[in-house]
Design a protein around this motif. Structure first.
Motif, short mmCIF file in Angstrom:
data_model
loop_
_atom_site.label_atom_id
_atom_site.label_comp_id
_atom_site.label_asym_id
_atom_site.label_seq_id
_atom_site.Cartn_x
_atom_site.Cartn_y
_atom_site.Cartn_z
N GLY A 153 90.43 27.00 42.36
CA GLY A 153 90.25 25.62 43.36
C GLY A 153 89.72 25.22 42.59
O GLY A 153 90.79 24.00 41.81
N ASP A 154 88.73 24.42 42.17
CA ASP A 154 88.64 23.72 41.19
C ASP A 154 88.07 24.26 39.99
O ASP A 154 86.88 24.87 39.70
N VAL A 155 88.61 24.17 39.03
CA VAL A 155 88.61 24.71 37.91
C VAL A 155 87.57 24.37 37.18
O VAL A 155 87.50 25.30 35.60
N VAL A 156 87.98 22.67 37.38
CA VAL A 156 86.85 22.33 35.78
C VAL A 156 85.37 22.21 36.84
O VAL A 156 84.69 22.76 35.26
N ARG A 157 85.38 22.52 37.91
CA ARG A 157 83.90 22.99 38.06
C ARG A 157 83.43 24.89 37.87
O ARG A 157 82.52 24.49 37.33
#
Length: 108
Positions: free
Chosen positions: A12-16
């Motif tokens: 999903g939101d890999v960075v977060r």
């Protein structure tokens, strides 16, 4: 030190989710644990978007997870399908599971 496998979101939101996983890692270390996060390590050499490589990483992570004393599930961002696999495997082998939150209404 107890050996702990950490379950936290990755897809999903890999960075977060990577930032969050690092906070989970720090939290576990502050508790005096010896944590392991396969979802931070294996994507360094495996492509999470390639189903075959993702399956390989999950399988390897579950194998290491069976050697842990505890499965710590960090739930501030919910539980993903990957995390569910780890929880299911922990229940199967009767491994203790601890659900944790580390964020106070603040999100990364």
């Amino acid at each position: 030190m107890i050996k702990v496998v950490i379950e936290s979101p990755f897809a999903g939101d890999v960075v977060r989710n990577v930032k969050y996983a690092r906070l989970c890692l720090a939290d576990s270390l502050k508790r005096g644990e010896a944590p392991f996060l396969s979802h931070l390590l294996y994507p360094l050499v495996l492509d999470d978007n390639d189903p075959k490589q993702r399956k390989q990483g999950i399988k390897a992570g579950l194998e290491w997870g069976r050697k842990a004393d505890l499965r710590a599930v960090y739930i501030d961002y919910g539980i993903t399908k990957g995390m569910e696999m780890g929880i299911k495997d922990a229940k199967k082998i009767r491994q203790p599971i601890e659900y944790r939150r580390i964020l106070d209404n603040e999100k990364i």
